[in-house]
Design an enzyme around this catalytic site. Structure first.
Site, PDB file in Angstrom:
ATOM      1  N   SER A  39     -24.954  53.163  20.759  1.00 53.63           N
ATOM      2  CA  SER A  39     -24.543  53.131  19.355  1.00 53.63           C
ATOM      3  C   SER A  39     -25.551  52.358  18.515  1.00 53.63           C
ATOM      4  CB  SER A  39     -23.155  52.497  19.225  1.00 53.63           C
ATOM      5  OG  SER A  39     -22.167  53.263  19.876  1.00 53.63           O
ATOM      6  N   TYR A  59     -15.039  53.334  10.363  1.00 51.26           N
ATOM      7  CA  TYR A  59     -13.635  53.059  10.641  1.00 51.26           C
ATOM      8  C   TYR A  59     -12.783  52.958   9.379  1.00 51.26           C
ATOM      9  CZ  TYR A  59     -13.315  52.738  15.675  1.00 51.26           C
ATOM     10  OH  TYR A  59     -13.262  53.054  17.004  1.00 51.26           O
ATOM     11  N   ALA A 108     -21.690  57.451  17.955  1.00 52.95           N
ATOM     12  CA  ALA A 108     -21.917  56.035  17.668  1.00 52.95           C
ATOM     13  C   ALA A 108     -20.591  55.403  17.257  1.00 52.95           C
ATOM     14  CB  ALA A 108     -22.944  55.879  16.554  1.00 52.95           C
ATOM     15  N   LYS A 109     -20.191  54.388  18.003  1.00 52.21           N
ATOM     16  CA  LYS A 109     -18.949  53.676  17.664  1.00 52.21           C
ATOM     17  C   LYS A 109     -19.327  52.568  16.678  1.00 52.21           C
ATOM     18  CE  LYS A 109     -14.865  51.677  19.956  1.00 52.21           C
ATOM     19  NZ  LYS A 109     -13.853  52.642  19.516  1.00 52.21           N
ATOM     20  N   ALA A 110     -19.428  52.969  15.407  1.00 53.24           N
ATOM     21  CA  ALA A 110     -19.914  52.080  14.362  1.00 53.24           C
ATOM     22  C   ALA A 110     -18.765  51.550  13.515  1.00 53.24           C
ATOM     23  CB  ALA A 110     -20.923  52.824  13.483  1.00 53.24           C
TER      24      ALA A 110
END
Length: 304
Positions: free
Chosen positions: A64, A162, A156-158
C-alpha cells in the site's frame, strides 16, 4: 463508544506511553489522507496469544505504501518484531492491532514529497465491529457509490478513501441498519464499509473481485481457503444487487468483524441466517484463528 486504552504504543522505533503518542496538528496525513493502515488481530490459543496472518498484513501495508509512493522506513521483519514487542508490553491475551504509517509534519500542500513518514502500532481490546447476536445483521444498500478503482487503487489500504465508508456507515446507522452495502460506479456489488461480501446459492460460494472496487481482503482470502478445505465450490466474479436478493445465504467477513451472517438486505429477509454454509465457514474460521485446526497454524505468529 470510548476507545479502551492500553499502556503503550509503538511509534517510530520505541514504545511510548499511550497518552504521549502524539503528532502535530499540521500533519500532512491529517489534512490530505496520506496514510496506509492495517487492522490485525491477536487471538488466544492453547499455546498463548498469537497474531493471525501477520506477515500477510504487513506485506500488504508495504505494498500500500509503495502504491501511494510513500517511503516506509521499516521492513516487514522490523514491524513483526515491533508487533510482538508491543503485545507483550501491553499484556494482551487477545486484542485488535492497528498498523499505521502516514505522512507527518514537515510540509503542507498537495506535493507529498517533502513530508516524513511516521509509523505506529497500537493494540487495544476491541470487540467485533458488527452487532451480530447470532441470527445475523440488517444491511442497507448505500446511496453512496464505492470509490472508482481507477480513481483510488482498491489494492491500497489507504486512509483517505475510508471517508467513503464513514459516510455510508453513518447513513445506514441513522436509518436503523447495522451495515451498508456499497455498489461500484457501474452498479455492481463492491463490498461493505469494512467487510467483503459473500453469497451462497445452490451450494456455490461467490464473492466480487477487486476490479469491483473491493479490497483484496485477507479475511476474504482466509474464507476462500477454508471453503476449499471444506469442499465448498467457490467463484470470484461480478455480482449484481439482485444476486444478493436471490441468494440462499449472505455473509460478511473482515478482520474487525470475523464472519457475520446477514439476516436481511434492503428489508428483504434471507431464507436462512445463519445458513448451513455460513455456519460451517464460521466454525472453520474460529478453529483456524484459535489454533485448534492444525492445518492453519502456519497463519499464527506466536507472541510468546
Amino acid at each position: 463508544m470510548a476507545l479502551p486504552e492500553a499502556s503503550t504504543i509503538w511509534m517510530d522505533g520505541a514504545l511510548v506511553p499511550w497518552q504521549q503518542a502524539r503528532t502535530h496538528v499540521l500533519t500532512h496525513g491529517l489534512h490530505y489522507g496520506t496514510g496506509v493502515l492495517e487492522g490485525t488481530r491477536v487471538f488466544e490459543t492453547a499455546d498463548g496469544p498469537a497474531v493471525f496472518r501477520l506477515p500477510e498484513h504487513l506485506r500488504r501495508l508495504d505494498r500500500s505504501a509503495r502504491m501511494l509512493r510513500m517511503e516506509l522506513p521499516y521492513s516487514v521483519e522490523d514491524l513483526t518484531k515491533a508487533t510482538v514487542e508491543l503485545v507483550r508490553a501491553n499484556g494482551h491475551r487477545s486484542c485488535y492491532l492497528r498498523h499505521f504509517a502516514f505522512l507527518g509534519y514537515g510540509s503542507m500542500g498537495l506535493d507529498m514529497r517533502f513530508s516524513p513518514t511516521t509509523t505506529a502500532i497500537a493494540s487495544w481490546q476491541w470487540q467485533s465491529q458488527l452487532p451480530d447476536s447470532g441470527g445475523g445483521i440488517r444491511v442497507k444498500t448505500s446511496s453512496w457509490r464505492r470509490n472508482d478503482p481507477n480513481a483510488v487503487p482498491p489494492a491500497a489500504k489507504a486512509t483517505g478513501p475510508y471517508l467513503n465508508s464513514v459516510l455510508a456507515r453513518r447513513e445506514a446507522s441513522d436509518a436503523g441498519y447495522d451495515e451498508a452495502l456499497l455498489l461500484g460506479s457501474d452498479g455492481s456489488v463492491s463490498e461493505c464499509t469494512g467487510e467483503n461480501v459473500f453469497l451462497v446459492r445452490d451450494g456455490v460460494l461467490r464473492t466480487p473481485p477487486s476490479s469491483a472496487g473491493a479490497l483484496e481482503g485477507i479475511t476474504q482470502d482466509t474464507v476462500l481457503e477454508l471453503a476449499a478445505g471444506l469442499g465448498v465450490p467457490v467463484r470470484v466474479e461480478g455480482l449484481l444487487r439482485s444476486d444478493l436478493y436471490a441468494a440462499d445465504e449472505v455473509f460478511l467477513c473482515g478482520t474487525a468483524a470475523g464472519v457475520v451472517p446477514v439476516r436481511s438486505l434492503d428489508d428483504r429477509e434471507l431464507p436462512s441466517s445463519p445458513g448451513p454454509v455460513t455456519e460451517r465457514l464460521r466454525e472453520a474460521y474460529e478453529a483456524a484463528v484459535s489454533g485448534e485446526d492444525p492445518r492453519y497454524r502456519r497463519w499464527l505468529t506466536p507472541v510468546g
